[in-house]
Write a protein that holds these residues in place. Structure first.
Motif, PDB file in Angstrom:
ATOM      1  N   ARG A 151      -9.853   5.938  -4.488  1.00 11.23           N
ATOM      2  CA  ARG A 151      -8.755   5.805  -3.811  1.00 11.23           C
ATOM      3  C   ARG A 151      -8.212   4.363  -3.363  1.00 11.23           C
ATOM      4  O   ARG A 151      -7.366   4.026  -2.737  1.00 11.23           O
ATOM      5  CB  ARG A 151      -8.354   6.755  -2.679  1.00 11.23           C
ATOM      6  N   CYS A 152      -8.935   3.559  -3.801  1.00 10.01           N
ATOM      7  CA  CYS A 152      -8.647   2.292  -3.582  1.00 10.01           C
ATOM      8  C   CYS A 152      -7.476   1.590  -4.591  1.00 10.01           C
ATOM      9  O   CYS A 152      -7.022   2.418  -5.451  1.00 10.01           O
ATOM     10  CB  CYS A 152      -9.911   1.386  -4.095  1.00 10.01           C
TER      11      CYS A 152
ATOM     12  N   ARG B  43       0.824  -1.152   0.042  1.00  9.28           N
ATOM     13  CA  ARG B  43      -0.165   0.144   0.039  1.00  9.28           C
ATOM     14  C   ARG B  43       0.811   1.309  -0.067  1.00  9.28           C
ATOM     15  O   ARG B  43       0.596   2.350  -0.724  1.00  9.28           O
ATOM     16  CB  ARG B  43      -0.771  -0.050   1.131  1.00  9.28           C
TER      17      ARG B  43
ATOM     18  N   GLU C  34       1.204   4.303  -2.772  1.00  6.17           N
ATOM     19  CA  GLU C  34       0.635   5.818  -2.314  1.00  6.17           C
ATOM     20  C   GLU C  34       1.982   6.604  -2.804  1.00  6.17           C
ATOM     21  O   GLU C  34       1.909   7.727  -3.149  1.00  6.17           O
ATOM     22  CB  GLU C  34       0.490   5.775  -0.914  1.00  6.17           C
TER      23      GLU C  34
ATOM     24  N   ALA D 190      -9.051   1.840   0.808  1.00 11.28           N
ATOM     25  CA  ALA D 190      -8.386   2.689   1.560  1.00 11.28           C
ATOM     26  C   ALA D 190      -8.640   2.801   3.003  1.00 11.28           C
ATOM     27  O   ALA D 190      -7.829   3.002   3.707  1.00 11.28           O
ATOM     28  CB  ALA D 190      -8.434   4.255   1.037  1.00 11.28           C
TER      29      ALA D 190
END
Length: 344
Positions: A330-331, A8, A12, A282
């Motif tokens: 935002r997944c 993750r 990001e 998210a």
């Protein structure tokens, strides 16, 4: 000892690298159009009620948005390289290692970039043309001064920054309708409509006292002041537009490049049945309820994730999915190859 980033966190980090790049490319394209618009010619054409001539003098065409095209390609390449870079060591039956490098010159990759960017830029250009044409027609119908009409579209020059502010260029047709309604409400003299403007999230709150004063004095907001207020509103809507495009396009480019990297791994001999895609949410209160419910859903490389709404997506931000499922999503998607993946 340096902390090892999670999947993750790595994703990001990619977003943090490429989202500002796409946003700036869009903002620069809008600024380029504003700076090259022939103001005198636009005014002269509007005086003659020649809408088509005024539109031509704006020089809004797909070429102006090629920087956006380039920025998306950069994000796409970055996502693909990052994906192949984290693939586990894969050995051939004879013991040799399979080497997978991401290739943006692959025909599939080139086709996706060309088709996706082409549709995006065409939609941006056509939507702006519709918004501007409507604004020009409305201006003529209400008897607006041609110069004022032109500046409402291109923006008024800030003598300090040297940049044009408050124009329509860059906004969607829907955003410009919001701005036009805002102006009508401020000039209406109707206390209820004027009071409702104080609830607009993108307004400049520094003008609130002027609106309240006009309401108390039972009069509309001064026209010149209302114009400035709407100009600031348009600037903030334009900022939102840039942020939305950047987030949505970054997600699409990074996730599609993950897919392409895995396809190229298959081309290199990886068993496609050993590849799994996992939907990751998210995990905060901004996530769509439907997407939160999809967290952990697994599908094959060419499979589709199924949303509780009935929509199907190849990955978060899939441009083929309904806009309601991808705008500002935002997944993220995790792709995995089973460590003992066989080779064909």
């Amino acid at each position: 000892m340096l902390k090892r980033l999670s999947s993750r966190e790595k994703f990001e980090q990619l977003i943090a690298n490429f989202e500002p790049l796409i946003r700036k490319a869009f903002e620069d394209a809008v600024e380029d159009i504003k700076s090259r618009a022939e103001i005198g010619r636009i005014i002269e054409r509007l005086e003659r009620r020649d809408i088509d001539g005024a539109m031509r003098a704006l020089h809004i065409d797909p070429a102006a948005f090629r920087p956006v095209d380039t920025a998306i390609a950069t994000a796409y390449n970055g996502g693909g390289v990052a994906t192949t870079g984290r693939l586990p060591p894969i050995r051939q039956p004879g013991g040799g290692q399979v080497i997978i490098r991401f290739d943006t010159r692959n025909v599939r990759a080139e086709n996706w970039l060309r088709d996706h960017s082409g549709r995006l830029i065409t939609n941006i250009v056509e939507d702006q043309r519709n918004a501007i044409r409507t604004a020009m027609v409305n201006g003529l119908e209400r008897g607006a001064n041609p110069r004022s009409n032109a500046l409402d579209i291109v923006g008024r020059l800030n003598r300090v920054t040297g940049r044009r502010e408050g124009g329509i260029i860059g906004l969607t047709a829907q955003q410009e309708r919001f701005a036009a309604n805002y102006l009508e409400d401020l000039l209406s003299g109707d206390p209820a409509r004027m009071r409702a403007t104080l609830e607009r999230a993108r307004r400049d709150k520094r003008f609130d006292r002027s609106v309240i004063k006009a309401i108390n004095e039972e009069r509309p907001v001064d026209a010149e002041l209302a114009g400035r207020m709407v100009g600031r509103y348009r600037d903030r809507m334009l900022q939102l537009r840039g942020e939305t495009i950047a987030r949505t396009e970054t997600m699409a480019a990074l996730n599609e490049s993950q897919m392409e990297a895995m396809r190229q791994a298959v081309d290199g001999g990886v068993d496609p049945t050993a590849i799994v895609k996992v939907w990751r949410s998210a995990h905060d209160n901004r996530v769509r309820d439907s997407h939160r419910a999809m967290h952990g859903q697994e599908v094959s490389l060419n499979g589709k994730f199924t949303c509780p709404t009935g929509a199907v997506l190849a990955y978060p931000g899939d441009p083929e999915a309904p806009a309601s499922e991808i705008i500002n999503c935002r997944c993220w998607m995790e792709t995995k190859i089973e460590f003992l993946a066989g080779l064909e």
